[in-house]
Design a protein around this motif. Structure first.
Motif, PDB file in Angstrom:
ATOM      1  N   ARG A 118       8.189  -8.091  -9.029  1.00 24.60           N
ATOM      2  CA  ARG A 118       7.365  -6.881  -9.017  1.00 24.60           C
ATOM      3  C   ARG A 118       7.414  -6.273  -7.627  1.00 24.60           C
ATOM      4  O   ARG A 118       7.144  -6.952  -6.629  1.00 24.60           O
ATOM      5  CB  ARG A 118       5.942  -7.210  -9.425  1.00 24.60           C
TER       6      ARG A 118
ATOM      7  N   GLU B  60      12.195  -2.306 -14.793  1.00 21.37           N
ATOM      8  CA  GLU B  60      11.463  -1.108 -15.212  1.00 21.37           C
ATOM      9  C   GLU B  60      11.659   0.026 -14.211  1.00 21.37           C
ATOM     10  O   GLU B  60      11.683   1.203 -14.581  1.00 21.37           O
ATOM     11  CB  GLU B  60       9.982  -1.432 -15.368  1.00 21.37           C
ATOM     12  N   ILE B  61      11.783  -0.361 -12.919  1.00 21.60           N
ATOM     13  CA  ILE B  61      12.044   0.658 -11.892  1.00 21.60           C
ATOM     14  C   ILE B  61      13.408   1.308 -12.142  1.00 21.60           C
ATOM     15  O   ILE B  61      13.556   2.537 -12.067  1.00 21.60           O
ATOM     16  CB  ILE B  61      11.986   0.024 -10.491  1.00 21.60           C
TER      17      ILE B  61
ATOM     18  N   LEU C  32       9.618   8.543  -6.097  1.00 22.49           N
ATOM     19  CA  LEU C  32       9.146   7.341  -6.783  1.00 22.49           C
ATOM     20  C   LEU C  32       7.932   6.778  -6.055  1.00 22.49           C
ATOM     21  O   LEU C  32       7.920   6.675  -4.814  1.00 22.49           O
ATOM     22  CB  LEU C  32      10.259   6.296  -6.811  1.00 22.49           C
TER      23      LEU C  32
ATOM     24  N   THR D 191       6.623  -2.855  -4.932  1.00 25.09           N
ATOM     25  CA  THR D 191       5.808  -1.687  -4.629  1.00 25.09           C
ATOM     26  C   THR D 191       6.638  -0.792  -3.738  1.00 25.09           C
ATOM     27  O   THR D 191       7.043  -1.195  -2.635  1.00 25.09           O
ATOM     28  CB  THR D 191       4.493  -2.082  -3.953  1.00 25.09           C
TER      29      THR D 191
ATOM     30  N   VAL E  34       5.591   3.508  -7.093  1.00 26.32           N
ATOM     31  CA  VAL E  34       5.229   2.463  -8.048  1.00 26.32           C
ATOM     32  C   VAL E  34       4.520   1.346  -7.318  1.00 26.32           C
ATOM     33  O   VAL E  34       4.746   1.110  -6.114  1.00 26.32           O
ATOM     34  CB  VAL E  34       6.464   1.913  -8.783  1.00 26.32           C
TER      35      VAL E  34
ATOM     36  N   MET F  85       5.608  -3.188  -9.947  1.00 20.72           N
ATOM     37  CA  MET F  85       6.399  -2.917 -11.148  1.00 20.72           C
ATOM     38  C   MET F  85       7.666  -3.762 -11.129  1.00 20.72           C
ATOM     39  O   MET F  85       8.315  -3.865 -10.082  1.00 20.72           O
ATOM     40  CB  MET F  85       6.767  -1.427 -11.237  1.00 20.72           C
TER      41      MET F  85
END
Length: 897
Positions: free
Chosen positions: A35, A83-84, A74, A37, A76, A79
């Motif tokens: 994940r 998915e990115i 972008l 950021t 996020v 994530m």
């Protein structure tokens, strides 16, 4: 040689390496799901890749062709990496793939959009009368997919969504074009407008099952215009006479309506009236047929690749469809000729919902001749036909048709000497057919037709003689003998048929049927009455012949698919199953049908076909012309069904505008065909008929050439048929097992038909036919025999030729017997005939008047109907021919209103 010892890694070392690899793989997998950021503003692809590599440890691999059309913005939080990537490349032509510690970027493969398909369906009708049009061509101009309307005017075609252009074309009508965007299943009913210029086309048009573009071969649609314009005896237009002008089709006796198709006999033709078999199609001893042209909409002849839905005969299928009736307005036709008068009326019962069509025809030679007959002799003959039909439209999905036909021939002869002797006889024979058909559209791809029908053919003879004697005392004694003879056949028929159109490349038909047959062999009764004045002394009835009825059950099922393999190749594959149960004996047959059409070029078409057929009924006849005493009988335990295998090959050329050229070759092998044994024939009694016939083999081979002109003021065709047909039976049987020519084996047959339209008021039609003679069995010589006794016959019955033989007349003790080397040893002379007809048309305020003048056998060719051996008065044997029809003029007046 010194051997170097092998060294093996310790097991614990191998385990350690494996754990390292597994941990590394798991680490990359965790990185893929790690994940992240991230915040990026107006970043390039290169900047985005570098940021991900620094955050995950992955390396990107991609070529120079990989690029993005927009800067990356972008933001996020927490994530997963995949998915990115999905989010960044969502609207870009870029795909990604994880491979260990690498991320591969590639261009997305272009995928063809999935096009939805929708179905267009409906009815095609006449724009004036709402009569359904059978065999209308429907072509989609962009996809070049096509179909045709079925026998009830319904069509269905499935096409991709989008811009669509449908063209509807039918002989004698202006082409209709409809453009629209196809986005859903569509109901499209078409009303076509007549085109006077196209009505000049009177030969054959291309349909799904007839013509050069059809997958089937040997199938011909005969337009009603051609049938009505073909000159015939006494101006009486006739369906069967028009069919006789097609290649591969022959008449029997000159002028008769009998059909001998590709080496077969008349009972091998399946003749259907609105789907119901007709057993007796003859009037006037076979010289006219029962079909009134004014009642008929369409006639199609199949003589080669039979569609799988047809069965029960070997040689041909003649599918006759009648008019439904005008749903808009009332109109009719009145016709008066030298032989018959006809009337046809049609119109709406409920406008746009229910219509009727009724036609009637009657001959009146009996009425004209009656005043000219002597008082003591009266002869009478007439025939009539009545066709009636009601067509009701419940909705666009449901329709009902009720049809009825009744026809009869009547012959009577009475002799009254006004003294003591009287005699007379009456003959009546004819058909009664009643049918109900229900059309229902389950959906836009599935159409059904259900038929229930009753068919009855009956033949009846009544005869009597009466003698009166004087007894004295003013008393008289009367002796009267009367007899009655009856025979016939009737059927109950149940049939259901389906048309299914899953896609433009498949047109599927399937269905099943059941026929309950009741054969009624001869029932003959006689009655003797003795009377003195008004008192009856004796009144006795005798049953001379009373054969029991024969009941039979016939079941059939079929499936066929007319499929498009490619733009050039089409196939029609079918299978017909039949079961016939009679006298506790069951026969069944699987009959494959296959035909193929290959479009070699735009103008050249090749076709091939194979067909197997079976037949379970036979017609007993000994006369060269159709007689009402001919009897239909079923197969029995001793007599097996007839079978045929037919192979055909053909080529077609349409490169010259308005012309069509064709050549078809065929070979037909027949099994269990019947012939009468040597010296035996049928004379109106079926008793013991199985012992009078033998089963054998037959074969027929031929080639048919045809050139036809279909456009312009002058239309017509020229056809030539070269054929051979023979029979062979077991050794020791008929003709001692040697092969012999069939009765109607005619080597050469030429037909020329021409129609010319001078203007709107005058048109002319002519047909010329030539065919080599059939065969006949004629005694080659006589052998003298001595009859015992002095002047008495002592059981010897003199033959017809004996009375022309001086040896017989001068010596009562000498007789003769016939010697025949082989069957059908004599070939009749060739026949040829020219028929001409001219129409004078005049439009009036209330309709159209047509005067027709015809000349049958214009140059009075004395064609042989049959031949026989006779003797001149000097005792010399000669072969004599009998001609039935010399030159016959006729006149017909028709009023259309």
């Amino acid at each position: 040689m010194k051997t170097i010892p092998q060294r093996h890694l310790p097991v614990r070392t191998l385990v350690l390496i494996g754990m390292v690899i597994l941990i590394t793989a798991q680490a990359y997998a965790q990185n893929a799901n790690a994940r992240l950021t991230l915040t990026l503003r107006n970043a390039t692809l290169k900047e985005f890749v570098k940021r991900i590599e620094n955050s995950t440890g992955y390396s990107f691999i991609y070529g120079e062709e990989i690029n993005i059309s927009h800067k990356i913005n972008l933001k996020v939080k927490d994530m997963p990496l995949h998915e990115i990537l999905d989010l960044v490349f969502k609207d870009e032509p870029i795909s990604y793939q994880f491979s260990e510690r690498y991320i591969l970027l590639q261009k997305k493969k272009k995928q063809k959009p999935v096009s939805r398909k929708f179905t267009i369906s409906g009815y095609v009708t006449d724009g004036t009368s709402s009569e359904t049009l059978i065999g209308t061509n429907i072509i989609e101009s962009h996809q070049y997919q096509g179909t045709t309307t079925n026998p009830y005017g319904f069509y269905s075609i499935t096409l991709p969504e989008g811009e669509t252009e449908l063209r509807f074309s039918y002989l004698g009508y202006a082409t209709e074009t409809h453009k629209f965007t196809l986005s859903q299943d569509t109901l499209l009913n078409i009303r076509m407008r007549g085109n006077a210029q196209l009505q000049e086309v009177v030969v054959v048009s291309d349909k799904a099952e007839a013509g050069t573009v059809a997958t089937q071969m040997g199938s011909i649609e005969i337009p009603m215009v051609q049938i009505k314009n073909t000159p015939s005896i006494l101006g009486e237009a006739d369906v069967m006479k028009a069919i006789q002008l097609m290649p591969g089709v022959q008449a029997g006796v000159d002028g008769s309506a009998g059909l001998y198709i590709r080496g077969g006999s008349p009972d091998q033709n399946l003749i259907l009236l609105d789907g119901t078999p007709v057993y007796n199609v003859d009037h006037m001893f076979g010289f006219f047929s029962v079909f009134t042209p004014e009642a008929i909409k369409k006639v199609t002849l199949f003589k080669s690749s039979f569609p799988a839905r047809f069965g029960g005969r070997l040689s041909s299928v003649i599918d006759v469809r009648t008019n439904d009736g005008d749903m808009k307005k009332y109109h009719g036709t009145l016709s008066i000729g030298l032989l018959t008068s006809k009337i046809n009326l049609e119109g709406p019962i409920v406008k746009d919902k229910t219509s009727f069509n009724i036609s009637a025809r009657r001959s009146y030679a009996d009425l004209i001749a009656k005043p000219f007959m002597p008082d003591d002799e009266k002869y009478s003959y007439y025939f009539y036909d009545i066709n009636a039909k009601i067509n009701h439209k419940f909705s666009d999905r449901s329709r009902l048709y009720l049809s009825a036909y009744n026809g009869k021939d009547h012959f009577a002869a009475d002799y009254d000497s006004n003294t003591d002797y009287k005699d007379g006889s009456k003959m009546n024979w004819g058909n009664t057919i009643i049918s109900a058909r229900w059309n229902y559209i389950f959906n836009n791809r599935l159409f059904s037709n259900t038929t229930v029908s009753y068919n009855n053919y009956l033949f009846d003879i009544n005869a009597y003689t009466s003698n009166q004697y004087a007894l004295g005392n003013d008393e008289t004694f009367t002796n009267r003998y009367s007899s009655d003879y009856r025979s016939g056949i009737n059927d109950w028929n149940y049939q259901i048929d389906f048309d299914y159109n899953p896609s433009p490349v498949h047109h599927v038909k399937f269905g099943a049927g059941y026929i309950y047959h009741r054969f009624r062999p001869e029932v003959m009764t006689s009655k003797i009455s003795d009377r003195t004045d008004d008192q009856t002394y004796r009144d006795t009835t005798y049953h001379n012949m009373n054969n029991s009825r024969i009941y039979a059950h016939e079941v059939s099922a079929y499936a066929e698919d007319n499929l498009k393999i490619s733009s050039r190749l089409r196939l029609n594959l079918g299978l017909h199953f039949s079961l016939f149960h009679v006298q506790k004996q069951s026969y069944f047959s699987l009959q494959p049908r296959i035909s193929a059409r290959y479009q070699l070029t735009d103008d050249i078409t090749l076709k091939a076909s194979y067909t197997k057929m079976s037949q379970y009924v036979h017609l007993l006849s000994s006369m060269p012309i159709a007689m009402p005493t001919d009897l239909w009988v079923p197969v029995t335990k001793e007599i097996k069904p007839m079978q045929s295998h037919q192979y055909s090959l053909g080529g077609y050329y349409t490169g010259i505008k308005g012309w069509e050229f064709s050549v078809e070759g065929y070979y037909k092998d027949m099994r269990n065909v019947l012939e009468y044994k040597d010296g035996v024939s049928f004379f109106g009694s079926s008793t013991g008929w199985e012992n009078k016939v033998e089963m054998g083999k037959g074969r027929s081979v031929g080639i048919e050439l045809m050139a036809q002109k279909t456009l312009g003021k002058t239309t017509g065709w020229l056809s030539y048929t070269l054929s051979k047909s023979d029979r062979k039976f077991a050794k020791g049987g008929i003709n001692n097992g040697e092969r012999f020519p069939y009765k109607y084996d005619r080597r050469h047959n030429i037909n020329l038909t021409v129609n010319h339209k001078f203007n709107e008021r005058i048109d002319i039609g002519a047909s010329w036919v030539f065919y080599t003679g059939g065969t006949s069995t004629i005694p080659e010589e006589k052998t003298a025999i001595i009859r015992p006794g002095n002047g008495a016959n002592n059981g010897y019955t003199p033959g017809y030729e004996d009375y022309y033989n001086p040896a017989y007349n001068n010596s009562p003790n000498i007789g003769e017997s016939n010697y025949v080397e082989h069957r059908n040893n004599y070939r009749l002379p060739a026949s040829h005939r020219l028929n001409i007809g001219i129409n004078f048309n005049r439009k009036t305020k209330h309709g159209m008047r047509i005067w027709n003048i015809s000349l049958y056998n214009a140059y009075n060719s004395m064609n042989p109907a049959w031949v026989y051996r006779a003797y001149n008065y000097d005792g010399k044997a000669v072969i004599k021919k009998y001609t039935l029809l010399p030159c016959i003029p006729s006149f017909t007046y028709t009023y259309k209103f």
